[in-house]
Enzyme design. Structure first.
Site, PDB file in Angstrom:
ATOM      1  N   ALA A 250       0.830  -1.206   0.000  1.00  0.00           N
ATOM      2  CA  ALA A 250       0.000   0.000   0.000  1.00  0.00           C
ATOM      3  C   ALA A 250       0.861   1.251   0.000  1.00  0.00           C
ATOM      4  O   ALA A 250       0.546   2.234  -0.655  1.00  0.00           O
ATOM      5  CB  ALA A 250      -0.894  -0.011   1.235  1.00  0.00           C
TER       6      ALA A 250
ATOM      7  N   ILE B  48       4.212   1.682  -0.870  1.00  0.00           N
ATOM      8  CA  ILE B  48       5.194   1.958  -1.936  1.00  0.00           C
ATOM      9  C   ILE B  48       4.446   2.378  -3.198  1.00  0.00           C
ATOM     10  O   ILE B  48       3.659   1.613  -3.738  1.00  0.00           O
ATOM     11  CB  ILE B  48       6.058   0.710  -2.230  1.00  0.00           C
ATOM     12  CG1 ILE B  48       6.785   0.271  -0.954  1.00  0.00           C
ATOM     13  CG2 ILE B  48       7.053   1.007  -3.338  1.00  0.00           C
ATOM     14  CD1 ILE B  48       7.547  -1.029  -1.097  1.00  0.00           C
TER      15      ILE B  48
ATOM     16  N   ASP C 179      12.518  34.651 -33.102  1.00  0.00           N
ATOM     17  CA  ASP C 179      12.958  35.294 -34.344  1.00  0.00           C
ATOM     18  C   ASP C 179      11.785  36.044 -34.931  1.00  0.00           C
ATOM     19  O   ASP C 179      10.646  35.747 -34.606  1.00  0.00           O
ATOM     20  CB  ASP C 179      13.325  34.226 -35.375  1.00  0.00           C
ATOM     21  CG  ASP C 179      14.692  33.654 -35.129  1.00  0.00           C
ATOM     22  OD1 ASP C 179      15.470  34.305 -34.432  1.00  0.00           O
ATOM     23  OD2 ASP C 179      14.959  32.562 -35.654  1.00  0.00           O
TER      24      ASP C 179
ATOM     25  N   ASP D  13      17.372  29.140 -36.126  1.00  0.00           N
ATOM     26  CA  ASP D  13      17.341  28.302 -37.324  1.00  0.00           C
ATOM     27  C   ASP D  13      18.713  28.097 -37.949  1.00  0.00           C
ATOM     28  O   ASP D  13      18.956  27.128 -38.631  1.00  0.00           O
ATOM     29  CB  ASP D  13      16.360  28.875 -38.357  1.00  0.00           C
ATOM     30  CG  ASP D  13      16.561  30.368 -38.572  1.00  0.00           C
ATOM     31  OD1 ASP D  13      17.589  30.907 -38.102  1.00  0.00           O
ATOM     32  OD2 ASP D  13      15.699  30.992 -39.213  1.00  0.00           O
TER      33      ASP D  13
ATOM     34  N   ASP E 286      23.187  29.347 -34.455  1.00  0.00           N
ATOM     35  CA  ASP E 286      22.230  29.491 -33.359  1.00  0.00           C
ATOM     36  C   ASP E 286      22.373  28.392 -32.318  1.00  0.00           C
ATOM     37  O   ASP E 286      21.775  28.476 -31.247  1.00  0.00           O
ATOM     38  CB  ASP E 286      20.791  29.495 -33.898  1.00  0.00           C
ATOM     39  CG  ASP E 286      20.450  30.821 -34.554  1.00  0.00           C
ATOM     40  OD1 ASP E 286      21.078  31.834 -34.191  1.00  0.00           O
ATOM     41  OD2 ASP E 286      19.583  30.843 -35.437  1.00  0.00           O
TER      42      ASP E 286
ATOM     43  N   ASP F 204      -6.522   0.912  -9.399  1.00  0.00           N
ATOM     44  CA  ASP F 204      -6.004   2.289  -9.353  1.00  0.00           C
ATOM     45  C   ASP F 204      -5.336   2.733 -10.649  1.00  0.00           C
ATOM     46  O   ASP F 204      -5.274   3.911 -10.965  1.00  0.00           O
ATOM     47  CB  ASP F 204      -4.931   2.411  -8.260  1.00  0.00           C
ATOM     48  CG  ASP F 204      -5.556   2.463  -6.890  1.00  0.00           C
ATOM     49  OD1 ASP F 204      -6.798   2.448  -6.838  1.00  0.00           O
ATOM     50  OD2 ASP F 204      -4.806   2.528  -5.909  1.00  0.00           O
TER      51      ASP F 204
HETATM   52  P1  ATP Z   1      15.329  36.787 -37.974  1.00  0.00           P
HETATM   53  O1  ATP Z   1      16.582  36.692 -37.175  1.00  0.00           O
HETATM   54  O2  ATP Z   1      14.191  37.355 -37.236  1.00  0.00           O
HETATM   55  O3  ATP Z   1      14.965  35.551 -38.717  1.00  0.00           O
HETATM   56  P2  ATP Z   1      16.403  37.979 -40.296  1.00  0.00           P
HETATM   57  O4  ATP Z   1      15.947  36.931 -41.219  1.00  0.00           O
HETATM   58  O5  ATP Z   1      16.273  39.375 -40.748  1.00  0.00           O
HETATM   59  O6  ATP Z   1      15.618  37.953 -38.985  1.00  0.00           O
HETATM   60  P3  ATP Z   1      19.091  37.260 -40.765  1.00  0.00           P
HETATM   61  O7  ATP Z   1      18.704  36.158 -41.672  1.00  0.00           O
HETATM   62  O8  ATP Z   1      20.223  37.093 -39.832  1.00  0.00           O
HETATM   63  O9  ATP Z   1      17.879  37.678 -39.862  1.00  0.00           O
HETATM   64  O10 ATP Z   1      19.326  38.525 -41.678  1.00  0.00           O
HETATM   65  C1  ATP Z   1      19.889  39.678 -41.168  1.00  0.00           C
HETATM   66  C2  ATP Z   1      19.959  40.742 -42.228  1.00  0.00           C
HETATM   67  O11 ATP Z   1      20.810  40.299 -43.281  1.00  0.00           O
HETATM   68  C3  ATP Z   1      18.625  41.043 -42.867  1.00  0.00           C
HETATM   69  O12 ATP Z   1      17.956  42.057 -42.212  1.00  0.00           O
HETATM   70  C4  ATP Z   1      19.015  41.474 -44.257  1.00  0.00           C
HETATM   71  O13 ATP Z   1      19.324  42.850 -44.260  1.00  0.00           O
HETATM   72  C5  ATP Z   1      20.296  40.708 -44.518  1.00  0.00           C
HETATM   73  N1  ATP Z   1      20.023  39.525 -45.340  1.00  0.00           N
HETATM   74  C6  ATP Z   1      19.134  38.547 -45.091  1.00  0.00           C
HETATM   75  N2  ATP Z   1      19.176  37.607 -46.044  1.00  0.00           N
HETATM   76  C7  ATP Z   1      20.118  37.988 -46.903  1.00  0.00           C
HETATM   77  C8  ATP Z   1      20.659  37.424 -48.098  1.00  0.00           C
HETATM   78  N3  ATP Z   1      20.229  36.274 -48.578  1.00  0.00           N
HETATM   79  N4  ATP Z   1      21.618  38.107 -48.728  1.00  0.00           N
HETATM   80  C9  ATP Z   1      22.073  39.244 -48.223  1.00  0.00           C
HETATM   81  N5  ATP Z   1      21.619  39.818 -47.130  1.00  0.00           N
HETATM   82  C10 ATP Z   1      20.654  39.222 -46.464  1.00  0.00           C
END
Ligand code: ATP
Length: 885
Positions: free
Chosen positions: A281, A283, A327, A614, A618, A712
């Site tokens: 009972a 345990i 994000d 992502d 990160d 139970d």
């Molecule tokens: P979050 O972090 O919310 O996803 P985000 O997508 O803006 O935001 P990053 O992907 O780090 O974050 O992008 C940061 C910045 O880099 C953007 O605001 C943009 O100015 C620039 N950027 C994003 N994608 C490209 C790309 N493919 N080529 C060049 N510059 C880019």
């Protein structure tokens, strides 16, 4: 075969594949049959028999088996059989629960197996890694796991982290063009190969699969790899500790009873059995199994709402989260980008939403060309693949008659430097007639840092402060409208420019502003989160104004004042950041290292923080957060690997829904545990009181065993899947350090135990007095005792079943919660009553359990008694409710 000593063409020929086309369907099928699936063979799973015997390795079971042996020796065969049957049934239920829990975890693991990009039949497609065959052409980019052993055929700045294989955590540089003659070249030096389970940290490449499954380097060392981690959750550990304590307590009580019995000169054998039944009972042997199954069922439910929990402890932590760091792009917004405006010096150009247009000026044309050439996305028949930001730019190119395919054919790409979220830039070098042109695009602040000139009315002029101010004003104007702003710049060169020389001395072309609408449902989720005492925070790589504008639209922030940028963060000391952190709701232009700082600053105040991510970089912040959340669609394999939970729809709303589930699951576990403890306590109270007061035993050991291990179990599991409290998101998050028995849970268990125990004794007393005897009467005839015991036995079982209803809410009445809203519980109660009826009504069972049939009148009395604990508990709830109001 040493693939690394042959050049790429030879390898491709050997494997009979055209790198531009990939394998055909028929070929894939036949190779899949020949080589098998691309899987490492895991450790052999435990067989059912092994699982079964594992159940028997338990203190309580040893005690019971010992009791069975003794009862056999004494000749009490029925008791021995019952004990053995109960042990058997308990093990079967245990195996079933474990099996179910394991299946649930396995299914979740399947959902998170990595996928790979391959070229098949001319198209690049994403497939399950297990379907890869030798000869497949695999496309690699930053953040992906290598799905099989590859001989690289093409590479651009490729870096691979090979610690899974070599133990070396510094990424190695790879180059498809290298050759290694020495057959003994160590794995770590083979720059033209990529190996299964290592991961791309930078750059792009293509390779042909040369080994799959156990024929890979990792396969050779991974004999018997065990992928299932079976760590206990903090709650499970705490409950295991509680179980141990109660176990010792039980042994103490048994010894005590034995001593008292000796003094009272009771029948020693009977007392031995009584002591054992008390141990049974006391345990709480069902606890760990029930918690495991409730967690497993919970995570299965969560996977249906798009949240895949990778580690069980995360479920508990979710319930305590009070800060969600999210994000922006894709999680709070739709990640469906559309370019709305172009800006070249002092000229805005509105982009038409549909159809085509022509750019009037050469600078505008150049700006669009750079945006299209410095771009890895593709667009075929309106279907884009790649980064949505880049797809939007390809769409822009189409609108202005610069289709990417044609532009690329005319300006072949010869070198590149991929985008990363630290630099926030991307560059390519393309042919431009007889010379070369560097095209760079990225965050405008980053562009400004590396530009020395600008194109003004088609002319290259030095970048003065005034000019900078012009561009910045335009960028800010667009950002304030929540637009994502990207800058573009270029420079010409007679030679191919090396990656480290691409991003300097550039000439600014202009800006584009693109809209990324917020997800409609997020606003509501944010309101819910706030109501639930959770603070949502935005952490983004995007510009401060863009980020703040979106945060304000969504109700996450009230003013620009609540936002801070990465460079402002850099200017703060760690202590200063810790002091001010609670003020901010938007962190913009952050790089992955900032994310770690932010998480730590929030955590230093005792907050429980969830963080999304992502990208490849990160991983540290996901690991540092209490709950690391990876994106299922856009997330890299690295971020998924580092996370505790994956959102299959990348949606912020899912985080809030997962927290709600996490809270419910924790509450449900609490309900099950409090219920089980009340039941155990009820049995202890009934027996202990009888021993202390010299009363006859109201319950036989086998009866207690039966109730404890059979009746139970079902209500406890049913409580674990309770639909959950509607108001669960109107309460503050649970303090993670809070004791499991906080909030009156211990009180509820004790009250329940006392009520159930006392009512059992009352029923026993009633049974005796029906025939004119008292608890303290000297010799009571056997049949009267059996009758009274039957009454006690049924009341004990049925009152527990009824009492489970009351456990569904600590404060609300069962009528408010809905008497029938947990169908499983109703089912479990009915099943329990039927079983109980069977035991006392089927002669052979009744004989074995030393009970007798009850009349209808008896049943009515018994049911009335059994309802008392439920009713009293409901009255107590009502009383405390009105006292609190
Ligand atoms: P979050 O972090 O919310 O996803 P985000 O997508 O803006 O935001 P990053 O992907 O780090 O974050 O992008 C940061 C910045 O880099 C953007 O605001 C943009 O100015 C620039 N950027 C994003 N994608 C490209 C790309 N493919 N080529 C060049 N510059 C880019």
């Amino acid at each position: 075969m040493n693939w690394f000593s042959q050049n790429a063409e030879q390898v491709l020929q050997e494997l009979n594949v055209d790198p531009k086309q990939g394998l055909s369907d028929a070929e894939i099928q036949s190779r899949l049959e020949k080589y098998g699936e691309n899987k490492l063979k895991g450790k052999k799973k435990k067989s059912l028999a092994a699982l079964f015997f594992a159940q028997l390795k338990d203190m309580l079971i040893y005690v019971l088996l010992g009791a069975a042996v003794i009862t056999l020796l004494i000749g009490e065969y029925a008791d021995a059989i019952i004990i053995l049957l109960v042990v058997l049934l308990n093990a079967v239920i245990g195996v079933f629960q474990e099996f179910k829990a394991e299946k649930a975890i396995e299914a979740l693991q399947k959902m998170t197996t990595p996928r790979a990009l391959v070229r098949r039949g001319g198209d690049v497609v994403e497939i399950d890694s297990k379907n890869i065959v030798p000869g497949d052409i695999v496309v690699l980019d930053a953040g992906r796991y290598i799905p099989a052993d590859l001989r690289l055929t093409e590479s651009a700045n490729l870096q691979i982290e090979e610690s899974a294989l070599t133990g070396e955590s510094v990424p190695s540089e790879k180059n498809a063009a290298r050759l290694f003659e020495d057959p003994k070249t160590p794995l770590g030096d083979l720059a033209n190969m990529a190996f299964m389970s290592t991961l791309v940290t930078y750059g792009r490449a293509e390779g042909v699969v040369v080994g799959t499954g156990m024929n890979t380097e990792i396969g050779k060392i991974a004999k018997g790899l065990d992928e299932t981690q079976t760590d206990l959750t903090p709650l499970q550990k705490r409950l295991a500790g509680l179980g141990k304590t109660l176990g010792y307590l039980a042994i103490g009580i048994c010894v005590l009873i034995f001593i008292i019995a000796l003094i009272q000169r009771r029948d020693l054998f009977e007392m031995f059995l009584t002591a054992i039944s008390l141990a049974v009972a006391a345990i709480p042997e069902g606890l760990p199994a029930i918690v495991a199954i409730v967690l497993a069922l919970g995570v299965t439910r969560m996977s249906k709402i798009n949240a895949i929990v990778k580690r069980l402890p995360a479920v508990e932590t979710l319930g305590s989260v009070n800060i969600i760091c999210s994000d922006k792009t894709g999680t709070l917004t739709q990640n469906k980008m559309t370019v709305l405006h172009l800006y070249t010096h002092r000229k805005f150009l509105d982009v038409p939403s549909e159809g085509t247009a022509t750019a009037a000026e050469s600078t505008q044309k150049k700006l669009i060309q750079t945006m299209v050439l410095c771009n890895d996305a593709t667009l075929d028949d309106g279907e884009g693949t790649g980064d949505p930001t880049e797809i939007a730019l390809v769409v822009l190119g189409n609108k202005y008659h610069f289709p990417k395919r044609e532009l690329e054919a005319a300006h072949e790409r010869v070198a590149e430097r991929p985008f990363d979220s630290d630099r926030k830039l991307m560059s390519t070098v393309n042919k431009e007639g007889d010379h070369y042109r560097v095209h760079t695009k990225g965050a405008f602040d980053s562009i400004l840092k590396i530009a020395t000139h600008a194109l003004v009315n088609g002319e290259k002029v030095p970048l003065t402060d005034d000019l900078k101010a012009d561009f910045l004003r335009a960028a800010e104007e667009m950002s304030d409208q929540a637009l994502r702003v990207l800058g573009a710049a270029y420079k010409d060169s007679d030679e191919v420019v090396e990656p480290d020389q691409m991003e300097n001395d550039l000439t600014i072309l202009g800006l584009v502003g693109m809209i990324d609408p917020p997800r409609l449902e997020v606003k509501d989720a944010i309101r819910q989160a706030k109501e639930a005492g959770i603070t949502p925070v935005m952490i983004t790589g995007d510009h401060q104004h863009t980020a703040a504008a979106i945060a304000m639209q969504l109700g996450m922030a009230e003013s620009l004042d609540q936002s801070i940028s990465g460079s402002q963060l850099d200017a703060m000391s760690d202590d200063e950041l810790k002091q001010k952190i609670n003020h901010y709701r938007v962190f913009s232009r952050v790089s992955p290292e900032h994310k770690v700082k932010i998480v730590n600053a929030f955590r230093s105040h005792g907050n429980i923080v969830s963080m999304t991510g992502d990208g490849v970089n990160d991983a540290p912040s996901l690991k540092n957060a209490d709950i690391g959340v990876a994106m299922g669609i856009t997330g890299t394999d690295v971020s998924k690997g580092a996370s505790d939970m994956i959102l299959t729809d990348d949606n912020f709303t899912t985080i809030v829904a997962a927290i709600r589930e996490g809270r419910n699951i924790y509450n449900n576990i609490k309900k099950s545990v409090v219920f089980l403890l009340s039941c155990n306590l009820g049995e202890i109270v009934a027996i202990l009181a009888s021993v202390l007061f010299f009363w006859p035993m109201p319950l036989l050991p086998t009866q207690i065993l039966w109730i404890n291990l059979i009746t139970d179990t079902f209500p406890a599991i049913a409580l674990g899947v309770d639909p959950g409290d509607k108001d669960v998101m109107k309460k503050k998050p649970r303090d993670a350090k809070e004791s499991f028995f906080a909030g009156g849970a211990a009180f509820r268990a004790i009250i329940g135990g006392l009520l159930i125990g006392i009512l059992t004794l009352v029923a026993f007393y009633f049974g005796l007095s029906e025939h004119g005897y008292q608890l303290w009467s000297g010799s009571i005839p056997e049949d009267v005792l059996t009758y009274a015991e039957t009454m006690a036995f049924v009341v004990l079982a049925v009152s527990q079943l009824f009492y489970s209803l009351s456990m569904r809410s600590a404060t609300h009445s069962i009528l408010h919660v809905g008497l029938f809203s947990n169908k499983y519980l109703i089912g479990a109660i009915i099943l329990g009553i039927v079983l109980q009826f069977a035991v006392i009504s089927i002669p052979i069972l009744a004989g074995a359990f030393h009970v007798q049939m009850l009349t209808l009148r008896d049943w009515i009395i018994v049911i009335a008694f059994a309802l008392v604990p439920l009713v009293i508990n409901e009255l107590i709830k009502r009383f405390t409710r009105s006292a609190n109001n």
